[in-house]
Design an enzyme around this catalytic site. Structure first.
Site, PDB file in Angstrom:
ATOM      1  N   ASP A   1       0.004   5.047   0.954  1.00 48.66           N
ATOM      2  CA  ASP A   1      -0.117   6.018   2.044  1.00 48.66           C
ATOM      3  C   ASP A   1       0.037   5.347   3.413  1.00 48.66           C
ATOM      4  OD1 ASP A   1      -0.820   8.281   0.321  1.00 48.66           O
ATOM      5  OD2 ASP A   1      -2.767   7.319   0.041  1.00 48.66           O
TER       6      ASP A   1
ATOM      7  N   GLY B   1      -7.655   4.050   3.560  1.00 49.54           N
ATOM      8  CA  GLY B   1      -7.569   2.977   2.567  1.00 49.54           C
ATOM      9  C   GLY B   1      -8.756   2.879   1.631  1.00 49.54           C
TER      10      GLY B   1
ATOM     11  N   ASP C   1       0.866  -1.170   0.000  1.00 53.09           N
ATOM     12  CA  ASP C   1       0.000   0.000   0.000  1.00 53.09           C
ATOM     13  C   ASP C   1       0.918   1.241   0.000  1.00 53.09           C
ATOM     14  OD1 ASP C   1      -2.430   1.595   0.508  1.00 53.09           O
ATOM     15  OD2 ASP C   1      -1.549   1.876   2.488  1.00 53.09           O
TER      16      ASP C   1
ATOM     17  N   ASP D   1      -1.384  -0.605   6.127  1.00 45.91           N
ATOM     18  CA  ASP D   1      -1.544   0.079   7.422  1.00 45.91           C
ATOM     19  C   ASP D   1      -3.020   0.313   7.749  1.00 45.91           C
ATOM     20  OD1 ASP D   1      -1.816   1.998   5.348  1.00 45.91           O
ATOM     21  OD2 ASP D   1      -1.516   3.603   6.806  1.00 45.91           O
TER      22      ASP D   1
ATOM     23  N   ARG E   1     -12.250   7.903  -2.237  1.00 47.98           N
ATOM     24  CA  ARG E   1     -12.696   9.219  -1.770  1.00 47.98           C
ATOM     25  C   ARG E   1     -14.206   9.254  -1.508  1.00 47.98           C
ATOM     26  NH1 ARG E   1     -10.786  13.841  -5.691  1.00 47.98           N
ATOM     27  NH2 ARG E   1      -8.866  12.613  -5.507  1.00 47.98           N
TER      28      ARG E   1
HETATM   29  C1  BG6 Z   1      -6.166   6.254   0.793  1.00 47.31           C
HETATM   30  C2  BG6 Z   1      -6.126   7.143   2.014  1.00 47.31           C
HETATM   31  O1  BG6 Z   1      -4.903   5.745   0.536  1.00 47.31           O
HETATM   32  O2  BG6 Z   1      -6.635   6.966  -0.347  1.00 47.31           O
HETATM   33  C3  BG6 Z   1      -7.459   7.843   2.219  1.00 47.31           C
HETATM   34  O3  BG6 Z   1      -5.827   6.347   3.145  1.00 47.31           O
HETATM   35  C4  BG6 Z   1      -7.855   8.560   0.937  1.00 47.31           C
HETATM   36  O4  BG6 Z   1      -7.397   8.786   3.263  1.00 47.31           O
HETATM   37  C5  BG6 Z   1      -7.920   7.558  -0.203  1.00 47.31           C
HETATM   38  O5  BG6 Z   1      -9.107   9.174   1.122  1.00 47.31           O
HETATM   39  C6  BG6 Z   1      -8.340   8.190  -1.517  1.00 47.31           C
HETATM   40  O6  BG6 Z   1      -7.387   9.149  -1.888  1.00 47.31           O
HETATM   41  P1  BG6 Z   1      -7.614  10.309  -2.971  1.00 47.31           P
HETATM   42  O7  BG6 Z   1      -6.270  10.963  -3.037  1.00 47.31           O
HETATM   43  O8  BG6 Z   1      -7.997   9.667  -4.255  1.00 47.31           O
HETATM   44  O9  BG6 Z   1      -8.692  11.171  -2.441  1.00 47.31           O
HETATM   45 MG    MG Z   2      -2.523   3.161   3.701  1.00 42.46          MG
END
Ligand code: BG6
Ligand code: MG
Length: 239
Positions: A10, A58, A8, A193, A61
């Site tokens: 983030d 994870g 993963d 995570d 959005r």
């Molecule tokens: C995940 C994060 O990796 O991605 C979330 O943990 C986030 O917090 C999600 O909302 C979607 O990300 P993005 O950048 O497409 O809004």
């Molecule tokens: Mg993550």
């Protein structure tokens, strides 16, 4: 035996989970203040320690926004991709959060050096390695962090949407990564995570599901309860 590793992004490879959490809090606190004013029913502020891991971490959005609002018994329309915060739609809220996130993330992204060093070592040993993310910002984060060539396969929130993959806790994105690496799920280890990520790894019947917990011990316990085979606090596994 394990011959592929799926990471993963983030919170595992880059220190961006806390940037997402901060951006979510900024946007939702504005939203909740409005809701308090408009309904007369007082809404507690967004709680980073509880609301983030439970409803958003994870997860894509729009699904994350739906999860969080449902936890407060709030409902707003989906709206349109071009909506702004003022429209008070799921798309509008998502766009506002994304603007806050990009504002912080574009100032610089810190990587977890322990993860990156371990990935380089495993790559040299011949492991097949992929990165997956629910985030549509994955590509830019990797570029800013200088990691755009580290992974053999990259699958992010944009591809997930194009290929109609269901968000974690469904296993879709991990299964797609295993397919792209040309390995069986039993031959691949997943590093996550997020609670939803560990659940996704379990649901996909991966050979090994490793919870990555850089926070306090209780967060690690949660990942084990959700089915992680082991939880590590740094790479390589601390023995
Ligand atoms: C995940 C994060 O990796 O991605 C979330 O943990 C986030 O917090 C999600 O909302 C979607 O990300 P993005 O950048 O497409 O809004
Ligand atoms: Mg993550």
């Amino acid at each position: 035996h394990i011959r592929a590793l799926i990471f993963d992004l983030d919170g595992v490879v880059t220190q961006t989970a806390k940037l997402h959490a901060a951006a979510w809090k900024k946007m939702f606190d504005e939203f909740l203040q409005n809701a308090t004013q408009n309904t007369g029913k007082s809404q507690a502020p967004f709680n980073i320690e509880n609301d983030y891991p439970r409803y958003l971490d994870g997860i894509s959005r729009t699904e994350g926004i739906r999860n969080f609002l449902a936890s407060r018994n709030l409902k707003i329309p989906l709206g349109k991709p071009e909506d702004t915060f003022e429209n008070q739609t799921i798309w509008g809220l998502g766009n506002q959060k994304n603007a806050y996130y990009q504002e912080i993330m574009r100032q610089g992204v810190d990587v977890y050096e322990d993860t990156v060093a371990w990935i380089k070592q495993k790559r040299a040993e011949g492991f097949r390695i992929a990165i997956i993310s629910a985030s549509k910002n994955c590509r830019e984060v990797l570029r800013i962090a200088g990691l755009e060539t580290l992974f053999e396969v990259q699958l992010d929130g944009i591809e997930a949407e194009n290929r109609l993959l269901k968000t974690k806790p469904e296993p879709d994105i991990f299964l797609e990564a295993a397919k792209a690496l040309n390995v069986q799920t039993t031959e691949a280890a997943v590093f996550e995570d997020a609670r939803a990520g560990v659940q996704a790894g379990k649901a996909g019947k991966f050979g090994l599901v490793v919870g990555v917990n850089r926070k306090d011990a209780s967060a690690g316990k949660e990942l084990l309860e959700l089915g992680a085979d082991l939880v590590i606090t740094q790479f390589p596994a601390d023995e």
